[in-house]
Write a protein that holds these residues in place. Structure first.
Motif, mmCIF file in Angstrom:
data_model
loop_
_atom_site.group_PDB
_atom_site.id
_atom_site.type_symbol
_atom_site.label_atom_id
_atom_site.label_comp_id
_atom_site.label_asym_id
_atom_site.label_seq_id
_atom_site.Cartn_x
_atom_site.Cartn_y
_atom_site.Cartn_z
ATOM 1 N N ALA A 192 0.813 -1.143 0.044
ATOM 2 C CA ALA A 192 0.183 0.135 0.067
ATOM 3 C C ALA A 192 0.935 1.441 0.037
ATOM 4 C CB ALA A 192 -0.814 -0.046 1.182
ATOM 5 N N GLU A 193 1.872 1.299 0.703
ATOM 6 C CA GLU A 193 2.723 2.444 0.759
ATOM 7 C C GLU A 193 3.442 2.729 -0.381
ATOM 8 O OE1 GLU A 193 3.469 4.806 2.904
ATOM 9 O OE2 GLU A 193 2.267 4.050 4.867
ATOM 10 N N SER A 233 2.844 1.544 -3.482
ATOM 11 C CA SER A 233 1.973 1.884 -4.646
ATOM 12 C C SER A 233 1.018 3.236 -4.367
ATOM 13 C CB SER A 233 0.617 0.801 -4.991
ATOM 14 O OG SER A 233 0.289 0.421 -3.804
ATOM 15 N N LEU A 234 0.048 2.925 -3.436
ATOM 16 C CA LEU A 234 -0.904 4.221 -3.206
ATOM 17 C C LEU A 234 -0.237 5.406 -2.510
ATOM 18 C CD1 LEU A 234 -3.795 5.473 -3.398
ATOM 19 C CD2 LEU A 234 -4.080 4.243 -1.051
ATOM 20 N N ILE A 243 2.053 7.436 -5.109
ATOM 21 C CA ILE A 243 1.177 8.239 -6.046
ATOM 22 C C ILE A 243 0.726 9.544 -5.160
ATOM 23 C CG2 ILE A 243 -1.016 8.559 -7.016
ATOM 24 C CD1 ILE A 243 -0.949 5.547 -7.743
ATOM 25 N N LEU A 244 0.422 9.199 -3.964
ATOM 26 C CA LEU A 244 0.165 10.266 -3.220
ATOM 27 C C LEU A 244 1.239 11.235 -2.791
ATOM 28 C CD1 LEU A 244 -2.195 9.022 -0.597
ATOM 29 C CD2 LEU A 244 -3.008 10.106 -2.489
ATOM 30 N N HIS A 291 -1.338 13.635 3.097
ATOM 31 C CA HIS A 291 -1.516 12.088 2.751
ATOM 32 C C HIS A 291 -0.772 11.092 3.682
ATOM 33 C CE1 HIS A 291 2.756 13.839 1.586
ATOM 34 N NE2 HIS A 291 3.005 12.735 1.825
ATOM 35 N N MET A 327 -2.600 7.606 4.761
ATOM 36 C CA MET A 327 -1.760 6.155 4.754
ATOM 37 C C MET A 327 -1.677 5.693 6.318
ATOM 38 S SD MET A 327 -1.425 5.627 1.832
ATOM 39 C CE MET A 327 -0.576 4.128 1.962
ATOM 40 N N LEU A 340 -5.607 1.093 -13.788
ATOM 41 C CA LEU A 340 -4.455 1.794 -13.125
ATOM 42 C C LEU A 340 -4.066 2.794 -14.134
ATOM 43 C CD1 LEU A 340 -2.045 1.807 -11.275
ATOM 44 C CD2 LEU A 340 -0.757 0.470 -12.872
ATOM 45 N N GLY A 372 -6.744 5.764 -13.647
ATOM 46 C CA GLY A 372 -6.725 6.403 -12.271
ATOM 47 C C GLY A 372 -5.476 7.270 -12.284
#
Lengths: 212, 223
Positions: free
Chosen positions: A30-31, A33-34, A37-38, A46, A50, B66, B69
């Motif tokens: 999660a860190e 990928s998402l 991006i953040l 952000h 997270m 993806l 997004g």
């Protein structure tokens, strides 16, 4: 796998390692990928967003271990360490701050859950503590980067009646704004903590295990 | 047939190694120097190479959702608002430089994901476990090594759960309820994965028993 033969001595240890590895991988993914991006898009708060994901993952891991006759002590901290080790794979800027934040959140949750039996309110408190980490970290980074003078300026802006004028705000609006951010972060953390508690219960029930 | 498959495996491995060698440094340099979009060209070329040679191994990377997004969350906002003020030469929104910056950010994110998948899938757990074990303890070192290798499995869980939800109607109705279902399903699959990993660790604990089994088979089949 030679190392595992020396390290793992019982089914309980195998389960501890497996839970820490898998949930650490989920948080790390999660860190990377998402979170990447953040961070790249410089989205405000952000870190707090997270943190919510991290709180839920750590608490579910803890309750999963607690349900299998293990107290699960140290699991949250270990999950944080695994996620922090994986973070350098994400080649974005600001990784060092994210690593420090992850470890600090893991320490806070571990501290809140160290004493006593698991309970919903305890999970909520752990969530609040972890959700406040990004704000405290922001102040700490200010002090590290610009020295203690930055902290005293920050205090002046918050507490002095005319302090807000430096930011173009009237009266103590700056203090009120910061207070609101603290309250919102705390509520967000407690909601994540309670959600982690109920999610773990749902998962364990689906698997036919009795939640503690 | 066997020779052909081994050749294709070798070609895939070679493609992965070359892509990792190009992508890692290229993305790192391009991330440190935000104002030079040309530095992203090697990363973009490595991504194209992965797409052509090894696309099946990286379904997460070439997922249309993806890309959609990234376009909505990264390219469009940067194009409309402009680049952050922290860069050396901030661009105001709406122009070609802002669009270039947005596309550059998207390539950077894709390259980061590709590096994560490439490194995550090919790290030797024993080596990482030995190295980290010296600093943070054997059990935690082993957990870190296993966790790093589990990244593709974790992404697969997410992909399968999303697919299952989509087959049951997706997010068209009862969005909150379906989101809760998705999170619960991912959680259940994750806990099942921990059970599999724990079982594998226990099996690896007793190599003597495993080694004894193949030896007994030839004796049984002998006349």
């Amino acid at each position: 796998m030679e190392d595992s033969t020396n390290t793992i001595r019982s089914p309980a240890q195998a389960q501890w390692v497996a839970v820490v590895a898998v949930f650490g991988a989920v948080w790390g993914a999660a860190e990377i990928s998402l979170g990447a991006i953040l961070r790249s898009a410089s989205i405000p708060m952000h870190g707090t967003l997270m943190t919510g994901i991290g709180i839920i993952i750590m608490l579910v891991a803890r309750r999963t271990l607690a349900s299998s006759n293990q107290r699960g002590r140290g699991a949250c901290l270990a999950v944080g360490v695994v996620a922090a080790v994986m973070l350098p794979m994400s080649v974005t800027r600001g990784i060092e701050r994210a690593v420090i934040g992850i470890l600090a959140e893991a320490v806070c949750i571990e501290f809140a859950l160290w004493f006593g039996r698991p309970a919903r309110w305890r999970y909520a408190v752990a969530g609040v503590l972890a959700a406040l980490v990004p704000l405290v970290q922001l102040l700490a980074m200010l002090a590290v980067q610009y020295g203690p003078g930055a902290l005293s300026s920050f205090r002046t802006i918050l507490l002095d009646k005319q302090g807000g004028a430096k930011l173009g705000l009237a009266g103590q609006a700056a203090g009120t704004l910061v207070g609101m951010v603290v309250v919102v972060s705390s509520v967000y953390g407690s909601v994540c903590g309670i959600f982690g508690w109920s999610l773990a219960r749902r998962i364990l029930q689906r698997l036919g295990r009795e939640p503690e | 047939m066997v020779a052909g498959s081994s050749n294709s495996t070798k070609a895939r491995t070679r493609a992965r190694i070359i892509a990792a060698l190009v992508l890692g440094p290229a993305t790192l340099i391009a991330t440190l120097m935000l104002d030079w979009p040309a530095l992203l060209v090697p990363a973009a070329l490595a991504l194209v190479m992965l797409a052509v040679l090894d696309r099946r191994q990286f379904p997460a990377l070439f997922n249309k959702w993806l890309w959609l997004g990234l376009t909505i969350a990264v390219v469009l906002p940067i194009w409309l608002i402009g680049t952050p003020g922290e860069t050396d030469a901030p661009h105001s929104g709406g122009g070609t430089p802002a669009m270039t910056a947005g596309l550059g950010m998207a390539v950077r994110v894709l390259a980061t994901l590709a590096v994560m998948l490439l490194i995550g899938g090919c790290i030797a757990p024993a080596a990482v476990s030995r190295f980290l074990g010296r600093f943070i303890g054997k059990k935690l070192g082993l957990a870190c090594a296993i966790g790093t290798n589990l990244l593709p499995a974790v992404l697969e869980i997410l992909r399968r759960s999303t697919l299952a939800l989509r087959l049951r109607g997706g997010f068209r109705r009862h969005r909150l309820k379906n989101l809760r279902r998705l999170v619960t399903t991912v959680g259940v699959q994750t806990v099942r994965l921990t059970e599999d990993v724990a079982e594998a660790l226990l099996l690896a604990q007793a190599p003597g028993q495993q080694a004894a089994e193949p030896e007994s088979k030839p004796e049984e089949s002998a006349p």
